[in-house]
Design a protein around this motif. Structure first.
Motif, PDB file in Angstrom:
ATOM      1  N   ARG A   1      30.085  -8.351 -49.264  1.00 25.77           N
ATOM      2  CA  ARG A   1      28.785  -7.573 -48.523  1.00 25.77           C
ATOM      3  C   ARG A   1      27.952  -7.950 -49.775  1.00 25.77           C
ATOM      4  NH1 ARG A   1      28.276  -4.220 -44.672  1.00 25.77           N
ATOM      5  NH2 ARG A   1      30.226  -3.329 -44.921  1.00 25.77           N
ATOM      6  N   GLU A   2      28.015  -7.855 -50.896  1.00 26.84           N
ATOM      7  CA  GLU A   2      26.951  -7.834 -52.038  1.00 26.84           C
ATOM      8  C   GLU A   2      26.619  -9.401 -52.292  1.00 26.84           C
ATOM      9  OE1 GLU A   2      28.218  -3.826 -54.751  1.00 26.84           O
ATOM     10  OE2 GLU A   2      29.157  -5.698 -54.888  1.00 26.84           O
ATOM     11  N   PHE A   3      27.970 -10.290 -52.075  1.00 20.27           N
ATOM     12  CA  PHE A   3      27.657 -11.662 -52.586  1.00 20.27           C
ATOM     13  C   PHE A   3      26.819 -12.255 -51.429  1.00 20.27           C
ATOM     14  CE2 PHE A   3      29.001 -16.062 -52.380  1.00 20.27           C
ATOM     15  CZ  PHE A   3      28.423 -16.288 -53.457  1.00 20.27           C
ATOM     16  N   ALA A   4      26.970 -11.831 -50.099  1.00 23.48           N
ATOM     17  CA  ALA A   4      26.253 -12.122 -49.017  1.00 23.48           C
ATOM     18  C   ALA A   4      24.788 -11.807 -49.061  1.00 23.48           C
ATOM     19  CB  ALA A   4      26.850 -11.710 -47.767  1.00 23.48           C
ATOM     20  N   ALA A   5      24.439 -10.417 -49.688  1.00 26.24           N
ATOM     21  CA  ALA A   5      23.034 -10.145 -49.892  1.00 26.24           C
ATOM     22  C   ALA A   5      22.692 -10.952 -50.908  1.00 26.24           C
ATOM     23  CB  ALA A   5      23.144  -8.638 -50.098  1.00 26.24           C
ATOM     24  N   ARG A   6      23.391 -11.131 -51.989  1.00 19.92           N
ATOM     25  CA  ARG A   6      23.028 -12.141 -53.157  1.00 19.92           C
ATOM     26  C   ARG A   6      22.320 -13.286 -52.515  1.00 19.92           C
ATOM     27  NH1 ARG A   6      26.115 -13.783 -58.523  1.00 19.92           N
ATOM     28  NH2 ARG A   6      26.405 -11.667 -58.632  1.00 19.92           N
TER      29      ARG A   6
END
Length: 287
Positions: A152-157
């Motif tokens: 989820r955090e990598f997608a947001a990045r």
């Protein structure tokens, strides 16, 4: 000011035509080798918007990643949109040069630029070029993050650091899974699924993921439980324009050419809007 032939020679040194796939169409499409070049524009697509931008800018050379005529043609009549691009370029003394899969394979290339935009450390090519004894050229890149993050955090990045598009970033897999290593490939990447599995990474970010290949890949997650991140094709390749412009700037300084090099910020992704599905507690197809 350098002649077009001198600038093209420098570009072909960065991205030799022999590195391109056999089906590809790279190189100079329009242009007089003896014309002088003072201003260059880099863009992903050779479409009306970027051709018109080159005219407004007063560019002498437009360099694009995607070919104008990938499958050949029997006409450049101005009644077709590609023919109109050719007519506009010639009437305004603007050359067109294409670096496609030869720029994908280069070191640094399209996937290096994508990794850089995502703040990833490149470890090696995903598919090494057998013609490179140093093992640095090839398709895609295997990368590491500075510290683990969730899917989820990598997608947001990715959504924050890649150019904004209507699609954004689609994700397949557990959003809370931990990501330490990532494979990236600018442009269409589902032909690389076998290589991604073999790389042993936690996630794969690319573009143009189709339903059946992606579904089959995710169904086999017992053997390769990694996440897929699907970004817009244009967004994954646009960072290369900035990399390529910086490379030409360095060459210009070294040769004393004093070129003015620009990067188009015109969004040429074909999708213009996105309507998110409404989620409910009980998901399912309509009755």
């Amino acid at each position: 000011m350098p002649r077009l032939s001198e600038v093209i020679a420098a570009l072909e040194n960065l991205w030799p035509a022999e590195w391109a796939e056999s089906w590809d169409a790279v190189g100079t499409v329009v242009g007089d080798p003896d014309q002088q070049v003072a201003r260059v524009l880099f863009a992903v697509d050779p479409v009306r918007e970027t051709v018109d931008e080159a005219v407004r800018l007063g560019a002498d050379l437009l360099v694009t990643h995607h070919p104008l005529y990938l499958r050949g043609t029997t006409t450049v009549a101005a009644s077709t949109f590609k023919g109109r691009a050719v007519h506009t370029l010639i009437k305004n003394d603007i050359a067109l040069h294409v670096a496609h899969t030869n720029a994908d394979r280069a070191d640094p290339g399209v996937s290096d630029a994508l990794a850089g935009a995502l703040d990833l450390r490149v470890v090696r090519p995903l598919v090494p070029d057998p013609g490179d004894p140093d093992g640095r050229r090839g398709l895609g890149r295997v990368c590491e993050l500075d510290h683990p993050v969730t899917v989820r955090e990598f997608a947001a990045r990715a959504a924050a650091r890649l150019p904004a598009t209507a699609q954004g970033i689609r994700v397949a897999g557990d959003p809370e899974a931990v990501v330490r290593t990532v494979a990236v490939s600018g442009g269409s990447g589902d032909s690389l699924f076998d290589d991604v599995r073999a790389a042993g990474v936690d996630a794969f970010l690319t573009a143009d993921l189709r339903h059946h290949p992606a579904a089959e890949f995710m169904a086999d997650r017992a053997h390769s439980p990694l996440a897929l991140l699907d970004a817009a094709h244009w967004a994954t390749e646009w960072p290369w324009c900035e990399l390529a412009a910086a490379q030409l700037d360095e060459i210009s300084d070294r040769h004393g050419w004093d070129l003015r090099v620009h990067v188009s910020k015109t969004v040429t992704d074909p999708w213009t809007a996105h309507a998110a599905s409404i989620t409910t507690d009980s998901l399912g197809a309509p009755n």
